[in-house]
Motif scaffolding. Sequence first.
Motif, PDB file in Angstrom:
ATOM      1  N   ILE A 182       3.904   8.400  -1.463  1.00 36.17           N
ATOM      2  CA  ILE A 182       5.357   8.299  -1.258  1.00 36.17           C
ATOM      3  C   ILE A 182       5.678   7.675   0.112  1.00 36.17           C
ATOM      4  CG2 ILE A 182       5.811  10.268  -2.780  1.00 36.17           C
ATOM      5  CD1 ILE A 182       6.346  11.987  -0.309  1.00 36.17           C
TER       6      ILE A 182
ATOM      7  N   TRP B  82      16.379  -3.137 -10.125  1.00 31.48           N
ATOM      8  CA  TRP B  82      15.344  -2.788  -9.150  1.00 31.48           C
ATOM      9  C   TRP B  82      14.073  -2.340  -9.848  1.00 31.48           C
ATOM     10  CZ3 TRP B  82      15.953  -5.167  -5.009  1.00 31.48           C
ATOM     11  CH2 TRP B  82      17.205  -5.320  -4.412  1.00 31.48           C
TER      12      TRP B  82
ATOM     13  N   SER C 223      21.987   5.258  -7.610  1.00 32.81           N
ATOM     14  CA  SER C 223      22.276   3.899  -8.060  1.00 32.81           C
ATOM     15  C   SER C 223      23.736   3.786  -8.504  1.00 32.81           C
ATOM     16  CB  SER C 223      21.344   3.548  -9.211  1.00 32.81           C
ATOM     17  OG  SER C 223      21.443   2.187  -9.486  1.00 32.81           O
TER      18      SER C 223
ATOM     19  N   ALA D 193      10.272   2.182  -2.878  1.00 34.85           N
ATOM     20  CA  ALA D 193       8.952   2.130  -3.522  1.00 34.85           C
ATOM     21  C   ALA D 193       8.413   0.706  -3.528  1.00 34.85           C
ATOM     22  CB  ALA D 193       9.062   2.679  -4.949  1.00 34.85           C
TER      23      ALA D 193
ATOM     24  N   GLN E 255      11.585   9.749 -15.424  1.00 37.47           N
ATOM     25  CA  GLN E 255      12.116  11.046 -15.030  1.00 37.47           C
ATOM     26  C   GLN E 255      12.216  11.897 -16.299  1.00 37.47           C
ATOM     27  OE1 GLN E 255      12.430  13.580 -13.321  1.00 37.47           O
ATOM     28  NE2 GLN E 255      13.691  12.732 -11.659  1.00 37.47           N
TER      29      GLN E 255
ATOM     30  N   ARG F 245       9.306   6.316  -3.806  1.00 39.30           N
ATOM     31  CA  ARG F 245       9.971   6.449  -2.525  1.00 39.30           C
ATOM     32  C   ARG F 245       9.835   7.877  -2.001  1.00 39.30           C
ATOM     33  NH1 ARG F 245      16.294   6.618  -1.959  1.00 39.30           N
ATOM     34  NH2 ARG F 245      15.793   8.759  -2.506  1.00 39.30           N
TER      35      ARG F 245
ATOM     36  N   TYR G 182       5.829  17.418 -17.403  1.00 37.45           N
ATOM     37  CA  TYR G 182       6.131  18.040 -16.105  1.00 37.45           C
ATOM     38  C   TYR G 182       5.800  19.513 -16.272  1.00 37.45           C
ATOM     39  CZ  TYR G 182       8.491  13.774 -14.754  1.00 37.45           C
ATOM     40  OH  TYR G 182       8.759  12.470 -14.425  1.00 37.45           O
TER      41      TYR G 182
ATOM     42  N   ASP H  39      20.295  -0.211 -11.351  1.00 37.24           N
ATOM     43  CA  ASP H  39      19.058   0.563 -11.282  1.00 37.24           C
ATOM     44  C   ASP H  39      17.926  -0.178 -12.006  1.00 37.24           C
ATOM     45  OD1 ASP H  39      17.735   2.795 -10.348  1.00 37.24           O
ATOM     46  OD2 ASP H  39      18.090   3.960 -12.173  1.00 37.24           O
TER      47      ASP H  39
ATOM     48  N   THR I 108       1.149  15.552  -7.280  1.00 40.07           N
ATOM     49  CA  THR I 108       2.371  15.211  -6.553  1.00 40.07           C
ATOM     50  C   THR I 108       2.114  15.211  -5.032  1.00 40.07           C
ATOM     51  OG1 THR I 108       3.054  17.514  -6.491  1.00 40.07           O
ATOM     52  CG2 THR I 108       3.875  16.194  -8.328  1.00 40.07           C
TER      53      THR I 108
HETATM   54  P1  FAD Z   1      13.056   3.520  -5.462  1.00 38.86           P
HETATM   55  O1  FAD Z   1      12.371   2.674  -6.466  1.00 38.86           O
HETATM   56  O2  FAD Z   1      12.930   3.137  -4.058  1.00 38.86           O
HETATM   57  O3  FAD Z   1      14.563   3.666  -5.926  1.00 38.86           O
HETATM   58  C1  FAD Z   1      15.462   4.528  -5.217  1.00 38.86           C
HETATM   59  C2  FAD Z   1      16.888   4.008  -5.386  1.00 38.86           C
HETATM   60  O4  FAD Z   1      17.056   2.745  -4.714  1.00 38.86           O
HETATM   61  C3  FAD Z   1      17.303   3.727  -6.830  1.00 38.86           C
HETATM   62  O5  FAD Z   1      18.669   4.023  -6.924  1.00 38.86           O
HETATM   63  C4  FAD Z   1      17.052   2.229  -7.024  1.00 38.86           C
HETATM   64  O6  FAD Z   1      17.918   1.681  -7.985  1.00 38.86           O
HETATM   65  C5  FAD Z   1      17.349   1.679  -5.637  1.00 38.86           C
HETATM   66  N1  FAD Z   1      16.462   0.591  -5.211  1.00 38.86           N
HETATM   67  C6  FAD Z   1      15.154   0.410  -5.510  1.00 38.86           C
HETATM   68  N2  FAD Z   1      14.668  -0.647  -4.827  1.00 38.86           N
HETATM   69  C7  FAD Z   1      15.672  -1.134  -4.065  1.00 38.86           C
HETATM   70  C8  FAD Z   1      15.782  -2.186  -3.124  1.00 38.86           C
HETATM   71  N3  FAD Z   1      14.725  -2.950  -2.819  1.00 38.86           N
HETATM   72  N4  FAD Z   1      16.981  -2.390  -2.509  1.00 38.86           N
HETATM   73  C9  FAD Z   1      18.053  -1.609  -2.807  1.00 38.86           C
HETATM   74  N5  FAD Z   1      18.003  -0.589  -3.693  1.00 38.86           N
HETATM   75  C10 FAD Z   1      16.831  -0.355  -4.305  1.00 38.86           C
HETATM   76  N6  FAD Z   1       9.185  12.741  -5.226  1.00 38.86           N
HETATM   77  C11 FAD Z   1       8.344  13.209  -4.275  1.00 38.86           C
HETATM   78  O7  FAD Z   1       8.769  13.437  -3.122  1.00 38.86           O
HETATM   79  N7  FAD Z   1       7.024  13.449  -4.560  1.00 38.86           N
HETATM   80  C12 FAD Z   1       6.495  13.210  -5.771  1.00 38.86           C
HETATM   81  O8  FAD Z   1       5.303  13.444  -5.990  1.00 38.86           O
HETATM   82  C13 FAD Z   1       7.346  12.700  -6.803  1.00 38.86           C
HETATM   83  N8  FAD Z   1       6.878  12.426  -8.043  1.00 38.86           N
HETATM   84  C14 FAD Z   1       7.713  11.855  -8.975  1.00 38.86           C
HETATM   85  C15 FAD Z   1       7.186  11.489 -10.225  1.00 38.86           C
HETATM   86  C16 FAD Z   1       7.994  10.906 -11.187  1.00 38.86           C
HETATM   87  C17 FAD Z   1       7.411  10.494 -12.516  1.00 38.86           C
HETATM   88  C18 FAD Z   1       9.387  10.686 -10.914  1.00 38.86           C
HETATM   89  C19 FAD Z   1      10.282  10.091 -11.952  1.00 38.86           C
HETATM   90  C20 FAD Z   1       9.908  11.058  -9.677  1.00 38.86           C
HETATM   91  C21 FAD Z   1       9.084  11.628  -8.697  1.00 38.86           C
HETATM   92  N9  FAD Z   1       9.562  11.977  -7.439  1.00 38.86           N
HETATM   93  C22 FAD Z   1       8.712  12.472  -6.470  1.00 38.86           C
HETATM   94  C23 FAD Z   1      10.982  11.823  -7.112  1.00 38.86           C
HETATM   95  C24 FAD Z   1      11.303  10.415  -6.540  1.00 38.86           C
HETATM   96  O9  FAD Z   1      10.602  10.199  -5.350  1.00 38.86           O
HETATM   97  C25 FAD Z   1      12.816  10.356  -6.316  1.00 38.86           C
HETATM   98  O10 FAD Z   1      13.459  10.295  -7.558  1.00 38.86           O
HETATM   99  C26 FAD Z   1      13.308   9.284  -5.361  1.00 38.86           C
HETATM  100  O11 FAD Z   1      14.676   9.594  -5.073  1.00 38.86           O
HETATM  101  C27 FAD Z   1      13.275   7.861  -5.919  1.00 38.86           C
HETATM  102  O12 FAD Z   1      12.006   7.379  -6.016  1.00 38.86           O
HETATM  103  P2  FAD Z   1      11.705   5.907  -6.594  1.00 38.86           P
HETATM  104  O13 FAD Z   1      10.273   5.654  -6.399  1.00 38.86           O
HETATM  105  O14 FAD Z   1      12.290   5.750  -7.936  1.00 38.86           O
HETATM  106  O15 FAD Z   1      12.544   5.050  -5.524  1.00 38.86           O
END
Ligand code: FAD
Length: 317
Positions: free
Chosen positions: A96, A195, A186, A144, A210, A124, A301, A192, A49
Motif C-alpha cells: 500500500i 482511473w 470518486s 495505486a 470491493q 493506495r 473476505y 472511477d 492485508t
Molecule cells: P486508487 O486506485 O488510488 O483510487 C483511489 C481514488 O482515487 C478513487 O476514487 C479513484 O477513482 C481515484 N484515482 C485513482 N487514480 C487516480 C489518479 N491518478 N488521479 C486522480 N484520481 C485517481 N486498504 C488497506 O489499507 N490495506 C489493505 O490491505 C487493503 N486491501 C484491500 C483489498 C481489496 C480487494 C480492496 C477492494 C480494498 C483494499 N483496501 C485495503 C482498501 C483500499 O486501500 C481503499 O479502498 C483505498 O481508499 C483505495 O485504494 P485503491 O488502490 O483503489 O486506490
Amino acid sequence: MKVTDLINESKKTGFSFEVLPPLKGSSIDRVFKTVDALREFNPLYINITTHRSEYVYKDTPDGLYRRISVRNRPGTVAMAAAIQHKYQINAVPHVICSGFSRSETEYALIDLNFLGICNLLLLRGDKAKHENRFTPDADGHEHAIDLQGQVNNFNEGYFLDGTRMDLVRTPFSYGVAGYPEKHDESPNPDEDLKWLKAKVDSGADYIVTQMFFDNAKYFDFVERCRAIGIHVPIIPGIKPVVVCNQLTVLPKVFHVDMPDTLVTELRKCKDDAAAKEVGVEWCTLQAKELISRGVPSIHFYSMMATESVRKVAKEIY
Ligand code: FAD
C-alpha cells in the motif's frame, strides 16, 4: 506462478481468501488456524492485508498526553513468506501507499523478491484514522497507479535512484482494486472507471472487487469495464455477514448497499448466531450464481468469518 496463470489453469472456479497479520503481540498461529480451516478447498492463493501505522495518545506522568505512532498489525511480508513456505500456496501480500515511503516500499520489494514471492495486490491503502482525507507519506505515493510505476521500474531492473539491479528473478505480477459500487471518493462511476482502466493499462493483470452483496452490481460493473476496454479478469470479492451490527457497519465502512431481501432477513435476527446463518445462506446464493455465470475465481473476505467461509466453500467447492 502468477495469479492469472493459476486461475487459467484451474479446472473449476478458483477460491481465494485473505488473512490479516496478527495484532502486534499475538501469535502467528491464529493465522495458521484460518489457513488450516480453509485449505481443504484448495485455495489458489492467499492474500495478506497490510495496515498502516496510526497515532495513539499515551498518558505521561506529568499529566500530559504523548502522541506516538503505532503499527498494530505489522508483519505482512513475513506472514506471506511463512504461509507460502509452510503450505506451498501462493501468497499475495498487499502493498500500500498509505503510511509508507517509496524507500520503505523498495526494501519490501527486495525482501519479497528474496523470499520468492512474486504476486502482489497494489493499493493506495486506507487513510489514517486521524485524517479526513488521504494524505500520502512525505516521500510516498498518492495513488495505486503511482505505486504501480515503482513496481514496474523494479520489474525492469531499476532502483528508485535509477541504478541498475541484477536481483530481479521473477518480476512481480500484480492485481489492483475495483469498486462495483464506486470508490467513495470518486465524483461519479465513470470517473472511477477511467482511473481503473488507467491502472489496468499500467500493468495490472487482474482486478479484485470491493465486497458487494448484490450480484447485479458486479455483473453491471463487469459490463461497464468491458465496454471501456478493460479485459483482464475481474475477481468478485464477497463476504458472509457474521454479526447483526454489520447490517449498518459494512455499508458505512465499505460504502456498499445491501439488497432489501438481505436487510429484511437480517432485521429478523434475534442474535449474532441467527445473523451468521443468514450470512452463510446469502453468501452461498451469491457464490452459486457467480459460478453459474462463469466468474474466473471468487475471493472471500474472511475477517471474523472463517467458519462461515468454510460453510460456504463446503457448499460450492
Ligand atoms: P486508487 O486506485 O488510488 O483510487 C483511489 C481514488 O482515487 C478513487 O476514487 C479513484 O477513482 C481515484 N484515482 C485513482 N487514480 C487516480 C489518479 N491518478 N488521479 C486522480 N484520481 C485517481 N486498504 C488497506 O489499507 N490495506 C489493505 O490491505 C487493503 N486491501 C484491500 C483489498 C481489496 C480487494 C480492496 C477492494 C480494498 C483494499 N483496501 C485495503 C482498501 C483500499 O486501500 C481503499 O479502498 C483505498 O481508499 C483505495 O485504494 P485503491 O488502490 O483503489 O486506490
